[in-house]
Enzyme design. Structure first.
Site, PDB file in Angstrom:
ATOM      1  N   LYS A  69      15.444 -25.565  -4.128  1.00 58.42           N
ATOM      2  CA  LYS A  69      14.436 -26.444  -3.513  1.00 58.42           C
ATOM      3  C   LYS A  69      13.831 -27.283  -4.616  1.00 58.42           C
ATOM      4  CE  LYS A  69      11.659 -27.361   0.041  1.00 58.42           C
ATOM      5  NZ  LYS A  69      11.960 -28.792  -0.178  1.00 58.42           N
ATOM      6  N   LYS A 105      16.282 -29.943  -8.428  1.00 53.99           N
ATOM      7  CA  LYS A 105      15.570 -31.222  -8.612  1.00 53.99           C
ATOM      8  C   LYS A 105      16.584 -32.349  -8.601  1.00 53.99           C
ATOM      9  CE  LYS A 105      11.291 -32.590  -9.192  1.00 53.99           C
ATOM     10  NZ  LYS A 105      10.072 -31.951  -8.659  1.00 53.99           N
ATOM     11  N   ASN A 219      -0.209 -39.657  -5.054  1.00 47.12           N
ATOM     12  CA  ASN A 219      -0.393 -38.674  -3.983  1.00 47.12           C
ATOM     13  C   ASN A 219      -1.311 -37.526  -4.428  1.00 47.12           C
ATOM     14  OD1 ASN A 219       0.451 -35.910  -2.890  1.00 47.12           O
ATOM     15  ND2 ASN A 219       1.286 -37.248  -1.330  1.00 47.12           N
ATOM     16  N   SER A 350       6.079 -27.337   2.045  1.00 49.54           N
ATOM     17  CA  SER A 350       7.484 -27.712   2.296  1.00 49.54           C
ATOM     18  C   SER A 350       8.227 -26.523   2.907  1.00 49.54           C
ATOM     19  CB  SER A 350       8.180 -28.107   0.994  1.00 49.54           C
ATOM     20  OG  SER A 350       8.042 -29.482   0.751  1.00 49.54           O
TER      21      SER A 350
HETATM   22  P1  NAD Z   1       2.893 -40.555  -7.363  1.00 48.75           P
HETATM   23  O1  NAD Z   1       4.055 -41.411  -7.665  1.00 48.75           O
HETATM   24  O2  NAD Z   1       2.299 -40.607  -6.003  1.00 48.75           O
HETATM   25  O3  NAD Z   1       1.710 -40.833  -8.432  1.00 48.75           O
HETATM   26  C1  NAD Z   1       1.902 -40.869  -9.808  1.00 48.75           C
HETATM   27  C2  NAD Z   1       0.664 -41.534 -10.394  1.00 48.75           C
HETATM   28  O4  NAD Z   1       0.688 -41.433 -11.815  1.00 48.75           O
HETATM   29  C3  NAD Z   1       0.556 -43.030 -10.078  1.00 48.75           C
HETATM   30  O5  NAD Z   1      -0.799 -43.326  -9.749  1.00 48.75           O
HETATM   31  C4  NAD Z   1       0.901 -43.704 -11.410  1.00 48.75           C
HETATM   32  O6  NAD Z   1       0.271 -44.969 -11.567  1.00 48.75           O
HETATM   33  C5  NAD Z   1       0.312 -42.680 -12.363  1.00 48.75           C
HETATM   34  N1  NAD Z   1       0.799 -42.820 -13.728  1.00 48.75           N
HETATM   35  C6  NAD Z   1       2.058 -43.071 -14.163  1.00 48.75           C
HETATM   36  N2  NAD Z   1       2.063 -43.153 -15.500  1.00 48.75           N
HETATM   37  C7  NAD Z   1       0.782 -42.948 -15.910  1.00 48.75           C
HETATM   38  C8  NAD Z   1       0.140 -42.919 -17.182  1.00 48.75           C
HETATM   39  N3  NAD Z   1       0.830 -43.105 -18.304  1.00 48.75           N
HETATM   40  N4  NAD Z   1      -1.193 -42.677 -17.220  1.00 48.75           N
HETATM   41  C9  NAD Z   1      -1.901 -42.464 -16.081  1.00 48.75           C
HETATM   42  N5  NAD Z   1      -1.355 -42.493 -14.867  1.00 48.75           N
HETATM   43  C10 NAD Z   1      -0.024 -42.724 -14.781  1.00 48.75           C
HETATM   44  O7  NAD Z   1       3.355 -39.085  -7.738  1.00 48.75           O
HETATM   45  P2  NAD Z   1       2.763 -37.689  -7.235  1.00 48.75           P
HETATM   46  O8  NAD Z   1       3.591 -37.224  -6.097  1.00 48.75           O
HETATM   47  O9  NAD Z   1       1.288 -37.758  -7.103  1.00 48.75           O
HETATM   48  O10 NAD Z   1       3.144 -36.779  -8.476  1.00 48.75           O
HETATM   49  C11 NAD Z   1       2.337 -36.720  -9.654  1.00 48.75           C
HETATM   50  C12 NAD Z   1       2.695 -35.476 -10.430  1.00 48.75           C
HETATM   51  O11 NAD Z   1       2.523 -34.356  -9.580  1.00 48.75           O
HETATM   52  C13 NAD Z   1       4.145 -35.410 -10.924  1.00 48.75           C
HETATM   53  O12 NAD Z   1       4.182 -34.701 -12.140  1.00 48.75           O
HETATM   54  C14 NAD Z   1       4.826 -34.605  -9.849  1.00 48.75           C
HETATM   55  O13 NAD Z   1       6.006 -33.984 -10.317  1.00 48.75           O
HETATM   56  C15 NAD Z   1       3.721 -33.625  -9.536  1.00 48.75           C
HETATM   57  N6  NAD Z   1       3.867 -32.978  -8.239  1.00 48.75           N
HETATM   58  C16 NAD Z   1       3.787 -33.688  -7.076  1.00 48.75           C
HETATM   59  C17 NAD Z   1       3.953 -33.019  -5.867  1.00 48.75           C
HETATM   60  C18 NAD Z   1       3.833 -33.725  -4.550  1.00 48.75           C
HETATM   61  O14 NAD Z   1       3.916 -33.045  -3.523  1.00 48.75           O
HETATM   62  N7  NAD Z   1       3.574 -35.004  -4.512  1.00 48.75           N
HETATM   63  C19 NAD Z   1       4.192 -31.638  -5.862  1.00 48.75           C
HETATM   64  C20 NAD Z   1       4.236 -30.940  -7.066  1.00 48.75           C
HETATM   65  C21 NAD Z   1       4.075 -31.631  -8.246  1.00 48.75           C
END
Ligand code: NAD
Length: 421
Positions: A69, A105, A219, A350
């Protein structure tokens, strides 16, 4: 001498956890390499009639505890070692939460902001065409990650149905609700982290009015800000890829989210009363109780960790703190609630989506929240207790907790002592 990769650095956590447990060497031999990584080139017809190719990967790291997953990331810097490391983390995250999954992944090396909507759909469908032979509800189940969303999951699910000749919604999670998604998946990552923080607040010395800085406002970042602000906490700084803003009196989170949804960067708020623009790294040094990295990996390093003033770091991003930085934070008495626990709410809901798809019976939002709360509190408490009993960081405790489950499963297939006795 070969350079140390992101995966080598991630594997240090495995060794640290293993030193606390009596586990068979077979377990480490199995967990230190990804089982399967496939690389393809997606050949996409662009809107101007030209063809462009994009590198794409899918990694199934380990499937001892169940089908693999893990999310699919669209990012211009995506690379195979990042995909494999994220798949390694997913293996441990699913084990921490006791979900019946292994870790996987995927990624496409593309900047989705440079694509039209039709091109984005073609990339998404092409990804599923390329990997459909390894993906499936009982084999490997993708989900959204950085720069992918519910609509993209919907396109990919639809492509899978065309290839399989049947509708199988459990093939992918994070789908739109009307296409078999689960209520509560959109904010699940942030909500899980929020439940964890609230559950351990007493032990962490956090009061009822916390000051919080959020790095990354997508997100995970937007939803954690919203959930915390709704409970009366102050969001004093946020950043995105455009830069960072600071408001010691607290930001208007709803207004900020509305701006982001309208396509503006967070720095567009910089001229408003009480809000100032700061350097991106300065966000780490603002006065706050909780720092929430919610952007990308390796953002907190030995070069900037010393500036952090928060009491607690809640890792919603995957791998935001390097091992060197971890040591600095530990020395400063800052508690890190690690990614494989703190952001596991996403994969937990999920899992709920997959369960609902398979049983064809859908839960209401309250049931999803209740089940998520119970899971976060149960596993969060178990990890916290291990860290207190063994005198380890919470991260090492989370790895110990996961590794003991993985080791039990791997050892059930027989170890050296079984085969030579
Ligand atoms: P997303 O694409 O919705 O948001 C990413 C954010 O990070 C954006 O606002 C972007 O502008 C910002 N960003 C990028 N580079 C940056 C920098 N140098 N400085 C500051 N901000 C920066 O992604 P997301 O889904 O929110 O995921 C964010 C993190 O959370 C990732 O590491 C992802 O693997 C992790 N994550 C997300 C989920 C999920 O369900 N969405 C689950 C587990 C982990």
């Amino acid at each position: 001498m070969t350079e140390e990769t992101l995966l080598d650095r991630a594997l240090v956590r495995l060794d640290q956890a293993a030193s606390h447990l009596q586990i068979d060497p077979d377990v480490i031999e199995k967990l230190k390499y990804p089982r399967e990584t496939i690389k393809v080139r997606l050949l996409i017809r662009m809107d101007d009639g030209s063809r462009k190719s994009f590198l794409a990967w899918r990694c199934r790291y380990d499937d001892t505890r169940g089908p693999t997953k893990g999310g699919i990331r669209f990012h211009p810097d995506a690379a195979v070692e990042e995909v494999e490391t994220l798949a390694f983390w997913m293996t441990f995250k699913c084990a921490v939460m006791n979900l019946p999954y292994g870790g996987g992944k995927g990624a496409v090396r593309v900047d989705p902001r440079q694509l039209s909507k039709a091109e984005l759909e073609r990339v998404s469908r092409s990804y599923m065409q390329a990997f459909a032979h390894v993906i499936g509800p009982d084999r490997d189940i993708p989900a959204p990650d950085v720069y992918t969303n519910a609509m993209i999951m919907g396109w990919m699910a639809d492509e899978y149905y065309q290839l399989a000749g049947q509708v199988r919604p459990a093939v992918i999670t994070g789908k739109p609700i009307s296409l078999g998604g689960s209520l509560g998946r959109d904010d699940a990552t942030a909500r899980g982290g929020f439940y964890l923080l609230r559950h351990l607040a007493g032990e962490l010395g956090l009061g009822s009015e916390m000051r919080v800085a959020v790095q990354g406002f997508g997100n995970a970042g937007q939803f954690i800000a919203k959930l915390l602000a709704a409970e009366g906490h102050k969001i004093v700084a946020v950043s995105d890829s455009s830069g960072a803003i600071h408001a010691p009196g607290g930001l208007d989170v709803e207004a900020l989210i509305a701006r982001k949804r309208a396509g503006q960067p967070v720095t567009a708020m910089a001229n408003e009363a009480g809000v100032q623009s700061i350097a991106p790294d300065a966000l780490l040094g603002v006065h706050c109780d909780v720092l929430v990295p919610a952007a990308l990996e390796d953002m907190i390093t030995k070069d900037n960790a010393d500036a952090i003033k928060a009491k607690v770091v809640l890792e919603l991003a995957n791998g935001p703190v390097t091992a060197d930085a971890d040591a600095i934070l530990e020395k400063k008495g800052i508690v890190v609630l690690p990614d494989i626990l703190a952001n596991a709410g996403g994969v937990t809901v999920s899992y709920f989506e997959w369960v609902q798809n398979r049983q064809g019976y859908y839960w209401d939002l309250e049931e999803v929240h209740q089940r998520l709360l119970k899971t976060m509190e149960r596993e969060g408490r178990a990890v916290w207790n291990i860290s207190r009993e063994r005198g380890t960081s919470v991260r090492t405790a989370a790895y110990i907790h996961a590794l003991s489950r993985l080791a039990n499963a791997i050892e059930e297939h027989g170890t050296q002592s079984y085969f030579i006795s």
